[in-house]
Design a protein around this motif. Structure first.
Motif, mmCIF file in Angstrom:
data_model
loop_
_atom_site.group_PDB
_atom_site.id
_atom_site.type_symbol
_atom_site.label_atom_id
_atom_site.label_comp_id
_atom_site.label_asym_id
_atom_site.label_seq_id
_atom_site.Cartn_x
_atom_site.Cartn_y
_atom_site.Cartn_z
ATOM 1 N N LYS A 3 0.822 -1.206 0.000
ATOM 2 C CA LYS A 3 0.000 0.000 0.000
ATOM 3 C C LYS A 3 0.856 1.255 0.000
ATOM 4 O O LYS A 3 0.563 2.220 -0.702
ATOM 5 N N GLU A 4 1.913 1.262 0.776
ATOM 6 C CA GLU A 4 2.794 2.437 0.847
ATOM 7 C C GLU A 4 3.441 2.693 -0.516
ATOM 8 O O GLU A 4 3.555 3.854 -0.954
ATOM 9 N N GLU A 5 3.880 1.673 -1.156
ATOM 10 C CA GLU A 5 4.520 1.843 -2.470
ATOM 11 C C GLU A 5 3.503 2.313 -3.511
ATOM 12 O O GLU A 5 3.843 3.095 -4.405
ATOM 13 N N GLN A 6 2.280 1.859 -3.379
ATOM 14 C CA GLN A 6 1.241 2.298 -4.313
ATOM 15 C C GLN A 6 0.961 3.792 -4.169
ATOM 16 O O GLN A 6 0.877 4.522 -5.157
ATOM 17 N N VAL A 7 0.871 4.273 -2.915
ATOM 18 C CA VAL A 7 0.625 5.697 -2.667
ATOM 19 C C VAL A 7 1.797 6.527 -3.155
ATOM 20 O O VAL A 7 1.625 7.587 -3.781
ATOM 21 N N ASP A 62 -1.253 -6.761 -3.482
ATOM 22 C CA ASP A 62 0.181 -7.016 -3.318
ATOM 23 C C ASP A 62 1.059 -6.302 -4.344
ATOM 24 O O ASP A 62 2.257 -6.591 -4.441
ATOM 25 N N TYR A 63 0.470 -5.387 -5.133
ATOM 26 C CA TYR A 63 1.303 -4.638 -6.082
ATOM 27 C C TYR A 63 2.327 -3.836 -5.292
ATOM 28 O O TYR A 63 1.991 -3.242 -4.266
ATOM 29 N N PRO A 64 3.594 -3.798 -5.694
ATOM 30 C CA PRO A 64 4.177 -4.199 -6.987
ATOM 31 C C PRO A 64 4.737 -5.618 -7.029
ATOM 32 O O PRO A 64 5.364 -5.978 -8.032
ATOM 33 N N ASP A 65 4.519 -6.394 -5.980
ATOM 34 C CA ASP A 65 4.969 -7.785 -6.050
ATOM 35 C C ASP A 65 4.029 -8.616 -6.920
ATOM 36 O O ASP A 65 4.360 -9.736 -7.307
ATOM 37 N N ASP A 99 6.500 -8.614 -21.047
ATOM 38 C CA ASP A 99 7.923 -8.696 -20.691
ATOM 39 C C ASP A 99 8.325 -7.543 -19.777
ATOM 40 O O ASP A 99 9.104 -7.726 -18.823
ATOM 41 N N THR A 100 7.831 -6.337 -20.064
ATOM 42 C CA THR A 100 8.153 -5.179 -19.228
ATOM 43 C C THR A 100 7.659 -5.391 -17.791
ATOM 44 O O THR A 100 8.359 -5.061 -16.819
ATOM 45 N N ILE A 101 6.451 -5.921 -17.672
ATOM 46 C CA ILE A 101 5.900 -6.172 -16.328
ATOM 47 C C ILE A 101 6.739 -7.193 -15.581
ATOM 48 O O ILE A 101 7.081 -6.999 -14.392
ATOM 49 N N GLN A 102 7.100 -8.271 -16.233
ATOM 50 C CA GLN A 102 7.887 -9.309 -15.571
ATOM 51 C C GLN A 102 9.274 -8.805 -15.176
ATOM 52 O O GLN A 102 9.799 -9.150 -14.103
ATOM 53 N N GLU A 103 9.864 -7.974 -16.005
ATOM 54 C CA GLU A 103 11.199 -7.441 -15.700
ATOM 55 C C GLU A 103 11.181 -6.471 -14.516
ATOM 56 O O GLU A 103 12.218 -6.240 -13.879
ATOM 57 N N ASN A 104 10.019 -5.868 -14.220
ATOM 58 C CA ASN A 104 9.934 -4.848 -13.175
ATOM 59 C C ASN A 104 9.130 -5.301 -11.948
ATOM 60 O O ASN A 104 8.734 -4.460 -11.131
ATOM 61 N N GLY A 106 8.138 -6.260 -8.375
ATOM 62 C CA GLY A 106 8.719 -5.840 -7.097
ATOM 63 C C GLY A 106 9.072 -4.369 -7.068
ATOM 64 O O GLY A 106 9.500 -3.850 -6.034
ATOM 65 N N MET A 107 8.921 -3.661 -8.207
ATOM 66 C CA MET A 107 9.234 -2.228 -8.276
ATOM 67 C C MET A 107 8.041 -1.468 -8.854
ATOM 68 O O MET A 107 7.210 -2.042 -9.562
#
Length: 233
Positions: A3-7, A62-65, A99-104, A106-107
């Motif tokens: 949640k913190e990373e999303q905000v 659970d985004y960005p995981d 591919d872009t999503i898989q490469e990133n 966790g971020m």
């Protein structure tokens, strides 16, 4: 943690896309992406405004995981564009983001997703315009070849040469005949002379004065009449 990373990501996106981003909820928003296309200046049928697509983003818990949920749609009342359609190209473009999503994973990745999506759409348009340009060039070349056929003579071979020679000799013969007829006509015309007239003195010397009517005040008479007078005398 998610949640913190999303905000935090959402705040960053606000600063990057202040006019393009619209919130739907705390975990969902959409971003308007306008394509940057070169102005070729040679297509009168192409709209002056490049196409725009809307990227819909929804965060799972659970985004960005976990991968974001994405969708594409055209703007309301969007004018059709000859080389791009959100409805027709959506599946291809979304698949191109995998591919872009898989490469990133966790971020924070939405900015990268937007950049990749925009580049892919612009590349798609460029390829289609290039194909259309080549097709148009082929049509023009084909038309030019057809036009040039009008100026190409019949291929020369023994058969076509003999046919041309026969026609040429016949034409020359007809021309010579016309010229001969014109020459004979001129000669015939030249042999026709005007009646010769004698003066009064010439008539006196030939003893023909008494044979002419006194009422005739003409000083000369035609030679053919004189010859007749000579016979009567």
């Amino acid at each position: 943690m998610g949640k913190e990373e999303q905000v935090e990501e959402r705040e960053v996106l606000d600063s990057i896309f202040p006019e393009e981003i619209t919130d739907i909820s705390d975990t969902e928003y959409r971003i308007s992406i306008k394509l940057d296309l070169p102005d070729d200046g040679n297509d009168d049928d192409e709209p002056s405004e490049p196409p725009t697509l809307i990227l819909h983003v929804r965060y799972p818990d659970d985004y960005p995981d976990e991968a974001p949920m994405l969708d594409l749609s055209p703007p309301q009342n969007a004018s059709p564009y000859p080389y791009f359609s959100v409805a027709a190209d959506k599946e291809k473009l979304l698949k191109g983001l995998e591919d872009t999503i898989q490469e990133n994973m966790g971020m924070a990745m939405i900015f990268t997703v937007v950049t990749t999506l925009k580049e892919e759409a612009e590349q798609l348009v460029a390829e289609r315009k290039e194909i259309a340009a080549k097709a148009h060039e082929e049509v023009m070349l084909a038309a030019e070849r057809e036009e040039n056929k009008k100026f190409h003579g019949t291929p020369v071979n023994p058969e076509t040469f003999m046919k041309w020679r026969e026609g040429f000799l016949k034409e020359m013969e007809e021309k010579a005949q016309r010229e001969e007829e014109e020459r004979l006509a001129e000669l015939k015309k030249a042999r026709v002379k005007e009646p010769i007239k004698l003066t009064g003195k010439q008539l006196w010397e030939r003893g023909l004065v008494g044979k002419i009517d006194e009422g005739d005040d003409d000083e000369s008479i035609p030679l053919d009449q004189i010859e007749k007078l000579k016979v009567e005398a």
